[in-house]
Scaffold this active site. Structure first.
Site, PDB file in Angstrom:
ATOM      1  CG  ASP A  14      -6.546 -36.743  15.276  1.00 59.08           C
ATOM      2  OD1 ASP A  14      -6.231 -36.422  14.199  1.00 59.08           O
ATOM      3  OD2 ASP A  14      -7.688 -37.543  15.397  1.00 59.08           O
ATOM      4  CG  HIS A 246      -7.884 -42.456   6.473  1.00 62.67           C
ATOM      5  ND1 HIS A 246      -8.958 -42.725   5.785  1.00 62.67           N
ATOM      6  CD2 HIS A 246      -7.381 -43.739   7.405  1.00 62.67           C
ATOM      7  CE1 HIS A 246      -9.084 -44.067   6.214  1.00 62.67           C
ATOM      8  NE2 HIS A 246      -8.258 -44.480   7.108  1.00 62.67           N
TER       9      HIS A 246
HETATM   10  O1  LIG Z   1     -11.795 -47.821  12.698  1.00 65.75           O
HETATM   11  C1  LIG Z   1     -11.547 -46.648  12.974  1.00 65.75           C
HETATM   12  N1  LIG Z   1     -12.068 -46.075  13.940  1.00 65.75           N
HETATM   13  C2  LIG Z   1     -11.501 -45.002  14.506  1.00 65.75           C
HETATM   14  N2  LIG Z   1     -10.709 -44.256  13.724  1.00 65.75           N
HETATM   15  C3  LIG Z   1     -10.097 -44.654  12.779  1.00 65.75           C
HETATM   16  C4  LIG Z   1     -10.656 -45.832  12.040  1.00 65.75           C
HETATM   17  N3  LIG Z   1      -9.850 -46.371  11.226  1.00 65.75           N
HETATM   18  C5  LIG Z   1      -9.109 -45.152  10.781  1.00 65.75           C
HETATM   19  N4  LIG Z   1      -9.348 -44.114  11.649  1.00 65.75           N
HETATM   20  C6  LIG Z   1      -8.782 -42.754  12.097  1.00 65.75           C
HETATM   21  O2  LIG Z   1      -9.829 -41.965  11.467  1.00 65.75           O
HETATM   22  C7  LIG Z   1      -9.470 -41.043  10.398  1.00 65.75           C
HETATM   23  C8  LIG Z   1     -10.073 -41.672   9.339  1.00 65.75           C
HETATM   24  O3  LIG Z   1     -11.485 -41.837   9.430  1.00 65.75           O
HETATM   25  C9  LIG Z   1      -8.040 -41.357  10.302  1.00 65.75           C
HETATM   26  O4  LIG Z   1      -7.382 -40.315  11.064  1.00 65.75           O
HETATM   27  C10 LIG Z   1      -7.596 -42.637  10.742  1.00 65.75           C
HETATM   28  O5  LIG Z   1      -6.518 -42.660  11.424  1.00 65.75           O
END
Ligand SMILES: O=c1[nH]cnc2c1ncn2[C@@H]1O[C@H](CO)[C@@H](O)[C@H]1O
Length: 322
Positions: A14, A246
């Site tokens: 994504d 991540h």
């Molecule tokens: O605070 C957040 N809210 C939503 N998505 C997030 C946040 N921080 C990181 N990611 C995204 O979600 C995945 C890891 O959980 C990673 O793809 C990151 O880019």
């Protein structure tokens, strides 16, 4: 190593700034052969994920790799999707407003593509799932033998014994489609879950970013353009001058599993209430006095420790030597 001996990888993605990083690292990893990208909502809506996937392959000069568009809705047909534009920008790639890609997705859904590849190369394909698990769950629905035909599913998802990043309970990818995640976790496939309990230990610092900026590598150069908003978000949300890697961590877990250690057990996902998206691990050591939701379910691997310096070094090398 001959072309056919490399591990074949489909990245379900994504994009997303850390997705872009993972895709570039994958394309510059001689141990694996990227045979396709499939797209999903999460950091952006699916239509934009497809556009960004095509765009990133054009940047990389790898338009030979097919992109199959994935689901626009959750496995339960939910349309109230949670999009993380505040993490990655409205365009998912740092609000740089890149021109639209020239390429088009193939005329096949992500789920159909996943099933086809698993049938073409039984036991040989690894799916690296970097977003909500809808496409993988749809592949399982399409072909109940998919979990046994796919080689491995390495997924970025879950918060095992730590707080989530959407709320204290839930990590973003699992929260995006908890029902799909529960289907995947209990499917019997060979699964390695890389959660934020692990990825929050793998950080790219300002010093690393400066090093990337000085490099002539095309991936390093491109990423430095889009990384600003990802750093701002981490400063705002976590009071840190670094960003979590991540997606690259999950990708490298597929390239070289010895970079992590894991435990094995049954994972179920909470699909309702305030803890919707919570991942709960049963180590299967206790013989409970009653049948539980975890009883007699297949086990999965859950990452617990990570060689963070080795991962950061690999990410940096593969972005700079490009
Ligand atoms: O605070 C957040 N809210 C939503 N998505 C997030 C946040 N921080 C990181 N990611 C995204 O979600 C995945 C890891 O959980 C990673 O793809 C990151 O880019």
């Amino acid at each position: 190593m001959g072309e056919d001996e490399r591990n074949k990888v489909v990245i379900d993605t994504d994009p997303g700034i850390d997705d872009a990083m993972a895709i570039f690292v994958a394309l510059n990893s001689p141990e694996i052969e990227v045979i396709g990208l499939t797209t999903i909502y999460g950091n952006v809506y699916t239509t934009l994920a497809t556009r960004n996937a095509l765009h990133l392959l054009e940047i990389a000069g790898r338009t030979d790799i097919p992109v199959a568009e994935g689901s626009h809705v959750t496995i339960t047909k939910g349309t109230k999707l949670r999009i993380a534009d505040f993490v990655h920008g409205a365009d998912g790639l740092g609000n740089l407003n890149f021109p639209p890609p020239k390429g088009k997705p193939i005329d096949q859904s992500a789920a159909a593509f996943l099933v086809e590849q698993a049938n073409l190369y039984p036991g040989k394909v690894t799916v690296v799932a970097l977003g909500p698990l809808t496409n993988v769950a749809l592949a399982i629905e399409l072909d109940p033998a998919f979990p046994k035909k796919i080689g491995q599913i390495v997924l970025l998802g879950g918060a095992f014994s730590v707080n989530g990043n959407v709320n204290p309970a839930a990590e973003a990818n699992i929260f995006g489609d908890p029902d799909a995640a529960d289907i995947v976790f209990t499917s019997g496939a060979d699964i390695l879950a890389v959660g934020i309990n692990v990825t929050h230990q793998v950080v790219l610092t300002e010093a690393d970013r400066n090093k990337l900026a000085l490099s002539k590598g095309k991936y390093a150069q491109y990423l430095c353009k889009i990384l600003g908003i990802y750093f701002s978000y981490h400063r705002e949300a976590y009071s840190t001058q670094a960003v979590y890697l991540h997606d690259p961590t999950a990708l490298l877990a597929a390239v070289n599993p010895s970079l992590l250690t894991y435990i094995e057990g049954v994972v179920r996902v909470q699909t309702s209430g305030i803890t919707r998206g919570l991942t709960i691990f049963d180590n299967t050591k206790k013989r409970y006095g009653e049948i539980t939701g975890w009883s007699n379910k297949p086990t999965v691997k859950v990452a617990v420790t990570v060689n963070a310096p080795a991962i950061v070094e690999l990410v940096m090398d593969r972005l700079m030597n490009s």
